[in-house]
Design a protein around this motif. Structure first.
Motif, short mmCIF file in Angstrom:
data_model
loop_
_atom_site.label_atom_id
_atom_site.label_comp_id
_atom_site.label_asym_id
_atom_site.label_seq_id
_atom_site.Cartn_x
_atom_site.Cartn_y
_atom_site.Cartn_z
N VAL A 172 11.61 6.50 8.44
CA VAL A 172 10.15 7.15 7.92
C VAL A 172 9.50 7.77 9.13
O VAL A 172 8.81 8.84 9.01
CB VAL A 172 8.94 5.85 7.77
CG1 VAL A 172 7.68 6.59 7.61
CG2 VAL A 172 9.58 5.11 6.69
N LEU A 173 9.87 7.60 10.20
CA LEU A 173 9.47 8.38 11.67
C LEU A 173 9.73 9.93 11.49
O LEU A 173 9.22 10.55 12.24
CB LEU A 173 10.01 7.78 12.98
CG LEU A 173 9.03 6.39 13.27
CD1 LEU A 173 9.94 5.72 14.37
CD2 LEU A 173 7.64 6.83 13.57
N LEU A 174 10.77 10.23 10.69
CA LEU A 174 11.28 11.60 10.60
C LEU A 174 10.57 12.34 9.55
O LEU A 174 10.82 13.31 9.28
CB LEU A 174 12.90 11.69 10.53
CG LEU A 174 13.56 11.05 11.52
CD1 LEU A 174 15.17 11.55 11.49
CD2 LEU A 174 13.15 11.81 13.04
N ASN A 175 9.79 11.65 8.82
CA ASN A 175 9.13 12.11 7.57
C ASN A 175 8.00 12.68 8.28
O ASN A 175 6.77 12.44 8.57
CB ASN A 175 8.54 11.06 6.65
CG ASN A 175 8.32 11.46 5.26
OD1 ASN A 175 7.60 12.80 5.31
ND2 ASN A 175 7.98 10.96 4.42
N GLN A 176 8.04 14.12 8.21
CA GLN A 176 6.96 15.08 8.57
C GLN A 176 5.62 15.05 7.74
O GLN A 176 4.66 15.46 8.31
CB GLN A 176 7.52 16.39 8.79
CG GLN A 176 8.69 16.64 9.63
CD GLN A 176 8.65 16.16 10.90
OE1 GLN A 176 7.82 16.75 11.76
NE2 GLN A 176 9.28 15.13 11.27
N LYS A 177 5.41 14.65 6.65
CA LYS A 177 4.33 14.17 5.94
C LYS A 177 3.58 13.40 6.72
O LYS A 177 2.30 13.48 6.61
CB LYS A 177 4.65 14.07 4.60
CG LYS A 177 3.56 13.70 3.66
CD LYS A 177 3.82 13.34 2.17
CE LYS A 177 2.56 13.06 1.29
NZ LYS A 177 3.29 12.59 -0.26
N TYR A 178 4.08 12.31 7.34
CA TYR A 178 3.21 11.40 8.07
C TYR A 178 3.36 11.77 9.72
O TYR A 178 2.49 11.05 10.29
CB TYR A 178 3.66 9.92 7.69
CG TYR A 178 3.41 9.71 6.22
CD1 TYR A 178 1.83 9.40 5.95
CD2 TYR A 178 4.44 9.73 5.19
CE1 TYR A 178 1.55 9.45 4.47
CE2 TYR A 178 4.11 9.52 3.84
CZ TYR A 178 2.68 9.31 3.64
OH TYR A 178 2.13 9.35 2.39
N PHE A 179 4.76 12.12 9.98
CA PHE A 179 4.84 12.07 11.38
C PHE A 179 5.17 13.57 11.99
O PHE A 179 6.42 13.75 12.47
CB PHE A 179 5.95 10.83 11.99
CG PHE A 179 5.48 9.47 11.77
CD1 PHE A 179 4.82 8.87 12.35
CD2 PHE A 179 5.81 9.17 10.48
CE1 PHE A 179 4.62 7.63 12.39
CE2 PHE A 179 5.31 7.66 9.73
CZ PHE A 179 4.65 7.21 10.98
#
Length: 448
Positions: A172-179
């Motif tokens: 999830v940390l690689l999800n640019q929508k959030y991070f």
DNA sequence: CGTCCACGTCTAC
DNA sequence: TAGACCTGGACGG
């Protein structure tokens, strides 16, 4: 190394190098590159940069010249500023050089109006990078973890029901929508700071922070009151123990603090950033492929959601070919590979293992570990285990040794140059570098 | 020589 | 959830 910090450093670099300079003519694209032409052409314009997460915008602004404004109307001059949005892919960055030193993979080029003119170029060896004339910050990318911290945090915590948070935290940390701004090395460093196992469900890790934030809001007033009244030496405020989201903010900023040493491809280069790393590609740490085939580096337990068949990876940590001079850093690197990796981990707690395990046993272990894991997670923000750094044998820095360096590198440049013409630029070879003057468009720079 | 790996998206079964 | 998109360095045979 394009993650958030590098993109930001790139923008600082551009602003520093281009301050007060006048650029001129059209923007030149290499032929091999599939990104669009940048339809901007102007006798005199300036360049400014800004960053947000993993994007940079260059703003090209025509410089008004009241005197001849009318005379030049005839030409197809850009009158309006243009934003060009850049994503760096795996290898993009900006460089400002003389024309003669145009880098091999300079795929987009902005020329100054100086006499021997100089060039700001977007260099991108692998060409995964992209640019978008008249673009805007990409929709669907979240707020910048570094410079829009509050809204970043809000965006995560108010969307925890999103099924994306069913996934392991490391993914999830690689999800640019959030991070927006976090990349592969940052996720490792961030999780490492809290000793959060990478394959724990993201929501589990983040849920606690919601309440935490609400409490804070309530208590906030009290705190400010307290602070103002009792002025105990410190500046207060910062005292908060770091949590996962605050580290998504502060850890990248640490890298920005390292400065252009982490970015400028000229000198010691990676050594600074490398010395800063506590986990990513560090000898003695564990590594596994995640569900997207990306390598996650971590210390200790991987957590319960490890992909079946995940394998540990080897390091092939580049050592920025400064050729010469690193006499013993070379050895150090080899050490990094793995054979010795076994030898060193003596220091860690002793719960490691994992490293070379095979998938089968792993899943089993995983479930067993889960308790431990969750326990750890809960305890996580303990701030006690803050300094597990085995730290030991980071590369011994590689100090430049200026003399030899310069000479050598110059020579290298020469070689590259000749090579460049024939290889990289092929079609563009003809106009490869010096006489890059686009016949049709306008005489521009060299003429005057 | 060939294989694996790399700081990241994208889009197509 | 795989590939595709690329170049190039490190390593193995």
């Amino acid at each position: 190394m394009p993650e958030g910090p590098e993109l930001h450093l790139a923008s600082l670099y551009v602003n520093k190098m281009c301050e007060g300079l006048v650029f001129s003519g059209s923007v030149e694209k290499s032929d091999v590159n599939k990104n669009p032409e940048v339809p901007f052409c102007c006798d005199a314009y300036c360049i400014k940069a800004q960053s947000r997460g993993k994007e940079v915008i260059l703003t090209l602004t025509p410089i008004k010249n009241d005197d001849d404004g009318k005379r030049k109307v005839a030409k197809r001059q850009s009158q309006q500023p243009m934003d060009v949005v850049f994503r760096f892919g795996m290898s993009g960055f900006f460089r400002f050089t003389s024309v003669d030193d145009l880098p091999k993979h300079a795929h987009l080029r902005f020329y100054t109006n100086e006499n021997p003119c100089r060039v700001l170029s977007f260099e991108d060896t692998r060409r995964f990078g992209s640019w978008h004339p008249n673009g805007t910050w990409q929709k669907d990318r979240g707020p910048c973890v570094m410079f829009e911290y509050e809204s970043f945090r809000e965006n995560v915590l108010s969307n925890l029901s999103d099924k994306t948070f069913d996934k392991p935290i490391c993914e999830v940390l690689l999800n640019q929508k959030y991070f927006n701004g976090i990349g592969n090395y940052l996720r490792a460093e961030i999780l490492f700071r809290l000793q959060i196992p990478p394959f724990v469900k993201a929501r589990t890790v983040l849920e606690g922070l919601v309440l935490q934030d609400e409490e804070k809001k309530k208590v906030k007033k009290e705190i400010t009151v307290v602070e103002s009244t009792d002025k105990t030496g410190k500046k207060g405020v910062k005292a908060e123990t770091p949590d996962l989201l605050s580290l998504c903010h502060t850890v990248p900023l640490e890298v920005v603090q390292l400065g252009e040493n982490g970015y400028a491809p000229a000198k010691g280069k990676y050594s600074v950033l490398q010395a800063w790393m506590q986990c990513y590609c560090v000898d003695g740490m564990n590594s596994l492929g995640d569900h997207n085939g990306r390598t996650i580096w971590f210390n200790g337990d991987p957590g319960p959601m490890v992909p079946k068949g995940a394998k540990s990876r080897k390091i092939m940590w580049k050592r920025q070919k400064d050729d010469h001079d690193y006499t013993d850093s070379k050895k150090a690197k080899k050490t990094c590979t793995d054979s010795t990796a076994k030898a060193k981990p003596a220091k860690k707690k002793d719960n490691i293992k994992v490293k070379k395990e095979n998938a089968t046993s792993k899943t089993q272990n995983a479930s067993k570990r889960q308790k431990k894991t969750t326990k750890k997670v809960n305890v996580a923000p303990a701030d006690e285990n803050k300094k597990p750094k085995t730290r030991g044998k980071r590369s011994p820095k590689v100090l430049p040794k200026t003399g030899t360096n310069t000479i050598k590198s110059q020579r290298v440049e020469e070689v590259n140059k000749t090579k460049r013409n024939s290889v990289t630029c092929r079609k563009s070879a003809t106009k490869a570098k010096p006489q890059r003057k686009r016949s049709g468009t306008q005489g521009g720079r060299s003429s005057k």
